[in-house]
Design an enzyme around this catalytic site. Structure first.
Site, PDB file in Angstrom:
ATOM      1  N   HIS A 175       0.870  -1.180   0.000  1.00 13.40           N
ATOM      2  CA  HIS A 175       0.000   0.000   0.000  1.00 13.40           C
ATOM      3  C   HIS A 175       0.909   1.233   0.000  1.00 13.40           C
ATOM      4  O   HIS A 175       2.030   1.186   0.538  1.00 13.40           O
ATOM      5  CB  HIS A 175      -0.833  -0.057   1.288  1.00 13.40           C
ATOM      6  CG  HIS A 175      -1.900   0.973   1.417  1.00 13.40           C
ATOM      7  ND1 HIS A 175      -1.636   2.265   1.788  1.00 13.40           N
ATOM      8  CD2 HIS A 175      -3.242   0.895   1.264  1.00 13.40           C
ATOM      9  CE1 HIS A 175      -2.781   2.940   1.858  1.00 13.40           C
ATOM     10  NE2 HIS A 175      -3.768   2.131   1.543  1.00 13.40           N
ATOM     11  N   ASP A 202       3.112  -4.434   8.112  1.00 16.96           N
ATOM     12  CA  ASP A 202       1.932  -3.591   7.959  1.00 16.96           C
ATOM     13  C   ASP A 202       0.719  -4.509   8.149  1.00 16.96           C
ATOM     14  O   ASP A 202       0.350  -5.257   7.240  1.00 16.96           O
ATOM     15  CB  ASP A 202       1.964  -2.946   6.567  1.00 16.96           C
ATOM     16  CG  ASP A 202       0.684  -2.178   6.272  1.00 16.96           C
ATOM     17  OD1 ASP A 202      -0.239  -2.205   7.102  1.00 16.96           O
ATOM     18  OD2 ASP A 202       0.618  -1.569   5.189  1.00 16.96           O
ATOM     19  N   GLN A 239      -4.419  -4.892   7.022  1.00 18.00           N
ATOM     20  CA  GLN A 239      -5.431  -5.821   6.475  1.00 18.00           C
ATOM     21  C   GLN A 239      -5.439  -7.158   7.200  1.00 18.00           C
ATOM     22  O   GLN A 239      -6.310  -7.992   6.926  1.00 18.00           O
ATOM     23  CB  GLN A 239      -5.161  -6.060   4.982  1.00 18.00           C
ATOM     24  CG  GLN A 239      -5.345  -4.844   4.120  1.00 18.00           C
ATOM     25  CD  GLN A 239      -6.781  -4.321   4.116  1.00 18.00           C
ATOM     26  OE1 GLN A 239      -7.729  -5.059   4.375  1.00 18.00           O
ATOM     27  NE2 GLN A 239      -6.935  -3.037   3.852  1.00 18.00           N
ATOM     28  N   LYS A 299     -10.203  -0.396  10.695  1.00 19.55           N
ATOM     29  CA  LYS A 299     -10.305  -1.613   9.876  1.00 19.55           C
ATOM     30  C   LYS A 299     -10.739  -2.804  10.725  1.00 19.55           C
ATOM     31  O   LYS A 299     -10.942  -3.896  10.217  1.00 19.55           O
ATOM     32  CB  LYS A 299      -8.956  -1.919   9.219  1.00 19.55           C
ATOM     33  CG  LYS A 299      -8.418  -0.747   8.412  1.00 19.55           C
ATOM     34  CD  LYS A 299      -8.084  -1.113   7.015  1.00 19.55           C
ATOM     35  CE  LYS A 299      -7.311  -0.010   6.341  1.00 19.55           C
ATOM     36  NZ  LYS A 299      -7.922   0.412   5.086  1.00 19.55           N
ATOM     37  N   CYS A 319      -4.790   2.342  -3.687  1.00 22.04           N
ATOM     38  CA  CYS A 319      -3.577   2.889  -3.052  1.00 22.04           C
ATOM     39  C   CYS A 319      -2.399   1.927  -3.167  1.00 22.04           C
ATOM     40  O   CYS A 319      -1.600   1.791  -2.228  1.00 22.04           O
ATOM     41  CB  CYS A 319      -3.820   3.248  -1.588  1.00 22.04           C
ATOM     42  SG  CYS A 319      -5.018   4.532  -1.373  1.00 22.04           S
TER      43      CYS A 319
END
Ligand code: PLP
Length: 416
Positions: free
Chosen positions: A133, A210, A213, A236, A374
């Site tokens: 991303h 990261d 997600q 999220k 993104c």
């Protein structure tokens, strides 16, 4: 099929019950029931979280850490209890290693700036991957420009998986940090993060994951995967916008300079010199979002109550069901076909522009995301204008997928 893992049975009845916690799912879009398949962009919030925000403003709103009065002490306790809940959720043993940020993006920027200041010099290298991303690309590019470093990119294969042999070859004595997604927001690929980390650690290179997600879909055991840094955003995982988390190993955070100045991050300030507070406060400048942290904790408790194991299995069933149904559509092409996938499906149909499909689905009450998500370098890799992305949460149902498939077929017929 029923999924009874630890706590809750996820079946039609319990999902119907769970859906009542999410008032937005009752909304009508152009007179059609909302079908919300844009969960990778942000999730909806249960009443428990909404009520917690209202409760916090009504009953414990007062600036934290500095007050001797009752209300300030209550608010401080709520914020610090939220830190404990986050630590428990990702199985971190030290609460000082949990830093509240504005989200994943700010957390990555914090590490890129602060780690970069402490450990990087001209000629050093940072390794990221081809599926990142922008939030896990641009902060490293800024660091590279500031310090004259080189950004190295781990390539992916046709299934949208990282090529680990190429990754190994990229690591050398100049590599200062590896920063990769735990789960890709476009491909849904669940990266083999334990392997990625152990390979980097063989070279004493720290790894940032990261987790934006991953956090709503995977039970994270931070000490088992041995990540040096892990970031995620509350919005999220059914929490509010504007707050997120940086987990960092104490050994690194202690050696990194503050990212921003002011507020609780100080120890003593004189005009000649300022000394800094200990962890985690050293990295929490200004008034922290104590209402947000309290609401985030409520969201994590909500997820804990359902049980991530049950969520993983149910969402997997939804993803398989949708993928099988989509596979029957002529000219469909999927992006991200790894065997280890999260609840994200990216696709295109023939030469139809993804925006056109997205706009027609919207008119039928279905929210999907279209475009580059993104992740422009990844989209460029596939030489496409973008994809249609459907992403699921545990409140979605197979009935919604049936409606989506029928609507998609209608849209394709109109656009062909
Ligand atoms: N990383 C990934 C993989 C994402 O999917 C996102 C958001 O979509 C981010 C980072 C940025 O998250 P935020 O905008 O909450 O900081």
């Amino acid at each position: 099929m029923q999924f009874i893992i630890n706590k809750m049975v996820l079946n039609n009845q319990t999902i119907a019950h769970i859906r009542k916690d999410f008032p937005i799912l009752e909304e009508k879009i152009y007179n059609k029931p909302l079908i919300y398949f844009d969960n990778a962009a942000t999730t909806q919030k249960p009443l428990q979280v909404l009520e917690k925000i209202e409760y916090a403003y009504k009953h414990l709103n007062s600036n934290i850490h500095r007050g001797v009065h009752y209300m300030s002490i209550k608010a401080t306790e709520a914020h610090e209890e939220a830190r404990d809940v986050v630590a428990r959720f990702i199985k971190a043993s030290k609460r000082e290693e949990i830093i509240f940020t504005r989200g994943s993006t700010e957390a990555i920027n914090l590490v890129a700036f602060s780690f970069g200041e402490a450990f990087c010099k001209e000629g050093d290298e940072i390794v990221i991957s081809a599926m990142e991303h922008h939030s896990n690309i641009v902060p490293w590019q800024l660091l590279c420009e500031r310090k004259n470093l080189k950004l190295r990119i781990v390539p992916i294969n046709d299934k949208g998986e990282l090529i680990l042999d190429e990754y190994r070859k990229l690591l050398n004595e100049r590599t200062k940090l590896v920063a990769v997604a735990h789960v890709s927001n476009v491909l849904g690929t669940i990266n083999p993060v334990k392997d990625i980390i152990s390979i980097a650690h063989e070279h004493d290179i720290p790894v940032l994951l990261d987790g934006a997600q991953a956090i709503p879909h995977i039970a994270v055991d931070i000490e088992d995967i041995d990540a040096d840094f892990y970031v995620f955003s509350a919005h999220k995982i059914y929490g509010p916008t504007g707050i997120g988390v940086l987990y960092g190993k104490e050994k690194w955070l202690n050696l990194m300079p503050p990212y921003q100045g002011g507020g609780e991050m100080i120890d003593k300030v004189t005009f000649e010199k300022t000394t800094f507070n200990s962890l985690p406060f050293k990295f929490e400048a200004g008034t922290p979002d104590y209402i947000g942290s309290t609401a985030l904790a409520e969201a994590l408790k909500y997820v804990e109550n359902i049980g991530l194991d049950a969520i993983v299995h149910y969402e997997h069933e939804l993803t398989v069901y949708a993928t099988e149904a989509l596979s029957t559509i002529d000219g469909i092409k999927f992006y991200g076909t790894s065997d280890r996938k999260s609840a994200v499906i990216s696709f295109n149909v023939g030469n139809i522009h993804p925006y056109d499909i997205g706009m027609l689905l919207d008119k039928m009450g279905i929210a999907v995301r279209t475009g580059h998500h993104c992740a422009q370098p990844l989209i460029d890799f596939y030489e496409i204008p973008g994809t249609v992305r459907a992403s699921f949460a545990f409140y979605n149902t197979k009935e919604e997928i049936d409606v989506f498939i029928a609507a998609l077929k209608k849209a394709i017929a109109m656009l062909s």
